[in-house]
Scaffold this active site. Structure first.
Site, PDB file in Angstrom:
ATOM      1  N   LYS A   1       0.872  -1.184   0.000  1.00  0.00           N
ATOM      2  CA  LYS A   1       0.000   0.000   0.000  1.00  0.00           C
ATOM      3  C   LYS A   1       0.907   1.232   0.000  1.00  0.00           C
ATOM      4  CE  LYS A   1      -1.735   3.053   2.080  1.00  0.00           C
ATOM      5  NZ  LYS A   1      -1.716   4.558   1.790  1.00  0.00           N
TER       6      LYS A   1
ATOM      7  N   GLY B   1      -4.873   3.805  -1.862  1.00  0.00           N
ATOM      8  CA  GLY B   1      -5.854   4.487  -1.027  1.00  0.00           C
ATOM      9  C   GLY B   1      -5.201   5.202   0.135  1.00  0.00           C
TER      10      GLY B   1
ATOM     11  N   GLY C   1      -4.354   6.048   4.163  1.00  0.00           N
ATOM     12  CA  GLY C   1      -3.997   5.219   5.304  1.00  0.00           C
ATOM     13  C   GLY C   1      -5.167   4.929   6.203  1.00  0.00           C
TER      14      GLY C   1
ATOM     15  N   GLU D   1      10.025  16.435  14.906  1.00  0.00           N
ATOM     16  CA  GLU D   1      10.416  16.272  13.507  1.00  0.00           C
ATOM     17  C   GLU D   1       9.677  17.287  12.648  1.00  0.00           C
ATOM     18  OE1 GLU D   1      11.250  12.521  10.630  1.00  0.00           O
ATOM     19  OE2 GLU D   1       9.246  12.590  11.511  1.00  0.00           O
TER      20      GLU D   1
ATOM     21  N   GLU E   1       9.482   1.607  10.842  1.00  0.00           N
ATOM     22  CA  GLU E   1      10.553   2.592  10.615  1.00  0.00           C
ATOM     23  C   GLU E   1       9.866   3.945  10.615  1.00  0.00           C
ATOM     24  OE1 GLU E   1      12.419   5.371   9.199  1.00  0.00           O
ATOM     25  OE2 GLU E   1      12.512   4.382   7.248  1.00  0.00           O
TER      26      GLU E   1
ATOM     27  N   VAL F   1      -7.768   2.315   3.418  1.00  0.00           N
ATOM     28  CA  VAL F   1      -7.127   1.122   2.853  1.00  0.00           C
ATOM     29  C   VAL F   1      -5.992   0.633   3.738  1.00  0.00           C
ATOM     30  CG1 VAL F   1      -5.850   0.237   0.864  1.00  0.00           C
ATOM     31  CG2 VAL F   1      -7.801   1.754   0.526  1.00  0.00           C
ATOM     32  N   GLY F   2      -5.195   1.550   4.252  1.00  0.00           N
ATOM     33  CA  GLY F   2      -4.083   1.152   5.110  1.00  0.00           C
ATOM     34  C   GLY F   2      -4.549   0.407   6.349  1.00  0.00           C
TER      35      GLY F   2
END
Length: 478
Positions: free
Chosen positions: A170, A201, A203, A379, A245, A206-207
């Site tokens: 994905k 798709g 997240g 970040e 990650e 679909v994720g």
């Protein structure tokens, strides 16, 4: 108007249109360059089913045959490197020189590192009268981000199929074009239908349907720390093995005996790599306090060389950010830092004098930053460097470790032994000494908020295996 690309789902070798199309734009021009055809839960289920059916045969494919497939894939990526680089420049906004050198070249190195493992004889491990064997773990859900779209996809697919697993990929809906080419290359390399499937798709739809699917055995996710926590929670209900990650706030530690000019120049270039949209970027420069002002002058002069420009120009060093939302997020964090009293040594809070179209920002350098300041803790994912002055080695190590992240880092010293000692005390997954080159065969991954598990080479392949002990009758020699 540029050519349009239809990004279709691929299930068991069949390309399938989906629902609710999402437009893909060129971040430098804001032109539409493609359309993502999103999957629905039924299509996600079909993709997992296809992967599970293909697993029965692929998991039993001889090691040498898997190595041949990886060799063919490496050659094909190399043959189409220029085309892939141009696609990624259109899709992500990476300067074309960077796209050629890293975005399109690194995936070949990723594949080669996995093939090199398979080319070696499989190690035999015995513990007493028990033989320990590694077997493919099953079906992998691979969820990848937009910043290095081809590299991140290959970094999951290559070790997974090397291990004998099958995959449902994905990719990010923000920059999906490279995956279309990748699916063609996999077929041309001899990867059987169903071994690698593709669903498009968001997240949140679909994720989540993919990582929470009961037919998934391993979830490999690269993305933000917040999204990673959500992925881990969904996968825990199945339960599937999880490799994450995630984000980073990596420190480049310059010791008092280092070549300051070299250290600062390389750190600035690393921080601004891919527009600063790199999870492993060295975004915190930690320097001796008595050399702080000198470091700021060097960093500002270097930052001035990263003028935003047309990413198709080979001379461009800084392209646009990937989207308007990303641009506003970065500028918002810069403005907040200035409002908090952090000194802006280079750059602007309004993005600067930039093209009328495209999501450009000027690079930023903050100086005299407190290591606990928000801009030094969170970040940014843009071309923003913070310079932190410290007194002595102990304070430098403490500042390096003063964030929740631990993905990457650097140490600079004229004394290699001293640099190694400092690197050993940094709580992070990877450290470069004095500007050492990236090694695609070495394990890559983080600690803390930067995730868990490792990618690349032998360590990456191991994440897609399970361990079995086979007991032999007592007294049998190993």
């Amino acid at each position: 108007m540029t050519d349009q690309v239809d990004c279709l789902n691929v299930v068991g070798g069949r390309r399938i249109a989906g629902n609710e199309p999402i437009e893909v734009e060129n971040p430098a021009t804001e032109e539409r360059i493609g359309t993502v055809h999103c999957a629905d839960p039924a299509l996600v289920d079909a993709a997992v089913t296809a992967a599970r059916e293909a697993f029965a045969e692929w998991s039993q494919t001889p090691r040498a045959d898997r190595a041949k497939v990886l060799g063919a894939l490496s050659s094909l990526i190399g043959d189409r490197e220029e085309e892939l680089a141009q696609t990624i420049t259109r899709d992500v906004g990476s300067p074309i020189t960077l796209a050629r050198r890293i975005q399109a070249a690194l995936p070949k190195a990723d594949v080669d590192a996995c093939r090199a493992v398979l080319d070696e004889p499989e190690a035999q491990e015995w513990i007493g009268h028990s033989q320990v064997v590694r077997e493919p773990a099953g079906v992998v859900a691979a969820v990848t981000p937009w910043n290095y779209p081809l590299h991140q996809a290959v970094l999951k697919i290559a070790p997974a199929i090397a291990a004998g697993c099958t995959v449902v990929l994905k990719p990010s809906e923000v920059a999906p074009l490279a995956t279309e080419a990748l699916m063609d290359l996999l077929v041309a390399a001899g990867v059987p239908h169903g071994v690698v499937n593709l669903v498009h798709g968001t997240g949140s739809s679909v994720g989540e349907a993919l990582v929470g699917h009961p037919g998934i055995d391993v979830v490999s996710f690269t993305g933000s720390t917040g999204a990673g926590r959500r992925v881990a929670a969904l996968a825990a209900a199945t339960p599937a093995k999880v490799v994450l990650e995630l984000g980073g706030k990596s420190a480049s530690v310059v010791l008092d005996d280092a070549d300051l000019t070299a250290a600062v120049k390389v750190t600035v270039a690393n921080c601004y790599l891919n527009g600063g949209q790199t999870c492993s970027a060295w975004t915190r420069l930690i320097v001796p306090r008595h050399r702080h002002d000198e470091a700021v002058d060097i960093a500002a002069a270097q930052a001035a060389r990263f003028a935003p420009g047309d990413p198709t120009d080979p001379a461009a060093r800084l392209g646009p950010l990937v989207s308007s939302a990303q641009r506003e997020r970065v500028l918002g964090m810069v403005r907040a830092a200035v409002a908090d009293g952090t000194r802006l040594a280079f750059g602007r809070t309004d993005g600067g004098s930039l093209p009328d179209r495209g999501h450009f920002v000027t690079p930023v350098v903050f100086s005299g930053v407190d290591p606990t300041a928000r801009i030094a803790q969170e970040e940014v994912f843009g071309p923003v460097l913070v310079i932190i002055p410290v007194d002595g080695e102990e304070e430098a190590v403490a500042a390096a470790n003063a964030v929740p992240y631990g993905l990457h880092g650097a140490v600079w010293s004229a004394d290699e032994g001293r640099a190694v000692a400092v690197a050993a005390r940094m709580r992070t997954g990877q450290v470069d000494l004095n500007g050492a080159a990236h090694n695609p065969a070495a394990p890559f991954g983080g600690v803390g908020a930067s995730g868990l598990g490792r990618e690349s080479g032998a360590y990456g392949i191991a994440e897609y295996t399970t361990t079995k002990a086979i007991q032999f009758p007592a007294g049998r020699a190993s």
